[in-house]
Design a protein around this motif. Structure first.
Motif, PDB file in Angstrom:
ATOM      1  N   ASP A   1     120.190  89.172   5.390  1.00 43.01           N
ATOM      2  CA  ASP A   1     120.273  87.956   6.049  1.00 43.01           C
ATOM      3  C   ASP A   1     121.763  87.346   5.813  1.00 43.01           C
ATOM      4  O   ASP A   1     122.372  86.806   6.615  1.00 43.01           O
ATOM      5  CB  ASP A   1     119.302  87.081   5.592  1.00 43.01           C
ATOM      6  N   ALA A   2     122.386  87.454   4.618  1.00 45.99           N
ATOM      7  CA  ALA A   2     123.674  86.693   4.348  1.00 45.99           C
ATOM      8  C   ALA A   2     124.751  87.628   5.212  1.00 45.99           C
ATOM      9  O   ALA A   2     125.622  87.031   5.741  1.00 45.99           O
ATOM     10  CB  ALA A   2     123.997  86.819   2.929  1.00 45.99           C
ATOM     11  N   LEU A   3     124.616  88.855   5.469  1.00 47.36           N
ATOM     12  CA  LEU A   3     125.416  89.660   6.240  1.00 47.36           C
ATOM     13  C   LEU A   3     125.497  89.146   7.482  1.00 47.36           C
ATOM     14  O   LEU A   3     126.484  89.226   8.250  1.00 47.36           O
ATOM     15  CB  LEU A   3     125.222  90.994   5.808  1.00 47.36           C
ATOM     16  N   GLN A   4     124.362  88.891   8.111  1.00 53.24           N
ATOM     17  CA  GLN A   4     123.949  88.449   9.464  1.00 53.24           C
ATOM     18  C   GLN A   4     124.657  87.385   9.895  1.00 53.24           C
ATOM     19  O   GLN A   4     125.458  86.895  10.619  1.00 53.24           O
ATOM     20  CB  GLN A   4     122.585  88.395   9.954  1.00 53.24           C
ATOM     21  N   ARG A   5     124.485  86.421   9.039  1.00 54.06           N
ATOM     22  CA  ARG A   5     125.089  85.023   8.935  1.00 54.06           C
ATOM     23  C   ARG A   5     126.662  84.928   8.604  1.00 54.06           C
ATOM     24  O   ARG A   5     127.244  84.419   9.458  1.00 54.06           O
ATOM     25  CB  ARG A   5     124.328  83.972   7.707  1.00 54.06           C
TER      26      ARG A   5
ATOM     27  N   LYS B   1     131.828  93.563   1.370  1.00 51.82           N
ATOM     28  CA  LYS B   1     131.570  93.944   0.241  1.00 51.82           C
ATOM     29  C   LYS B   1     131.470  92.850  -1.043  1.00 51.82           C
ATOM     30  O   LYS B   1     130.991  93.033  -1.920  1.00 51.82           O
ATOM     31  CB  LYS B   1     132.975  94.853  -0.306  1.00 51.82           C
ATOM     32  N   ALA B   2     132.149  91.646  -0.536  1.00 47.28           N
ATOM     33  CA  ALA B   2     132.029  90.483  -1.623  1.00 47.28           C
ATOM     34  C   ALA B   2     130.415  90.140  -1.612  1.00 47.28           C
ATOM     35  O   ALA B   2     130.101  89.757  -2.603  1.00 47.28           O
ATOM     36  CB  ALA B   2     132.695  89.399  -1.162  1.00 47.28           C
ATOM     37  N   ILE B   3     129.835  90.063  -0.486  1.00 49.13           N
ATOM     38  CA  ILE B   3     128.226  89.716  -0.400  1.00 49.13           C
ATOM     39  C   ILE B   3     127.716  90.741  -1.353  1.00 49.13           C
ATOM     40  O   ILE B   3     126.627  90.541  -2.292  1.00 49.13           O
ATOM     41  CB  ILE B   3     127.900  89.554   0.877  1.00 49.13           C
ATOM     42  N   HIS B   4     128.005  91.906  -0.978  1.00 50.50           N
ATOM     43  CA  HIS B   4     127.102  92.931  -1.917  1.00 50.50           C
ATOM     44  C   HIS B   4     127.514  92.869  -3.289  1.00 50.50           C
ATOM     45  O   HIS B   4     126.566  93.057  -4.059  1.00 50.50           O
ATOM     46  CB  HIS B   4     127.422  94.372  -1.470  1.00 50.50           C
ATOM     47  N   GLY B   5     128.788  92.764  -3.565  1.00 50.94           N
ATOM     48  CA  GLY B   5     129.127  92.573  -5.080  1.00 50.94           C
ATOM     49  C   GLY B   5     128.392  91.372  -5.761  1.00 50.94           C
ATOM     50  O   GLY B   5     128.025  91.459  -6.756  1.00 50.94           O
TER      51      GLY B   5
END
Length: 152
Positions: free
Chosen positions: A96-100, A113-117
């Motif tokens: 969801d965060a990646l989509q937004r 990659k910042a969101i994944h980290g």
């Protein structure tokens, strides 16, 4: 004589989970916003936190605040200054965060990659960190928010 409530609100969650939108919707007119993205350095951030504490100004720390250690730096200071500490944990689903985040433009967009980290470092909050109140916030598909008491 009117009594001033001293309150620090701490947002917790990965990027693109609605923290800044929630601030604008719920606290814009009542609480100072402290955000590292805007201030750029921890020194500036700490100066503003100190000013809020000394002036007994309500404020929101609108950062990711992923770990207990990161959160403790704010909670300890606020408690020592006699502030009520309220935490809001934002539901942090990576997809969801990646989509937004993909809908963001310019400086507001962060690398995927910042969101994944951030997701890998995220530690769930607990009342024993020092919160007087703790909430779970969900961003709904219609871009409204649902906030409910945290259940441990």
């Amino acid at each position: 004589m009117f009594e001033r409530t001293m309150e620090m609100i701490l947002f917790i969650g990965i990027q693109a989970t609605g923290k800044s939108s929630f601030y604008r919707e719920h606290f814009y007119y009542t609480h100072m916003r402290i955000n590292l993205d805007m201030l750029k350095t921890r020194t500036r951030e700490q100066l503003l936190v100190k000013a809020c504490l000394e002036s007994k100004t309500k404020f929101v720390v609108d950062n990711t605040n992923l770990t207990r250690e990161e959160r403790a730096r704010y909670i300890t200071q606020a408690k020592q200054a006699g502030f009520t500490v309220i935490g809001y944990f934002f539901q942090s689903h990576v997809a969801d965060a990646l989509q937004r985040n993909g809908q963001r433009t310019g400086d507001q967009r962060v690398p995927d990659k910042a969101i994944h980290g951030a997701s890998g470092r995220l530690e769930l909050p607990s009342r024993n960190e020092g919160y007087d109140q703790l909430y779970f916030v969900r961003l709904n598909v219609d871009n409204t928010f649902t906030a409910e008491e945290w259940k441990e």
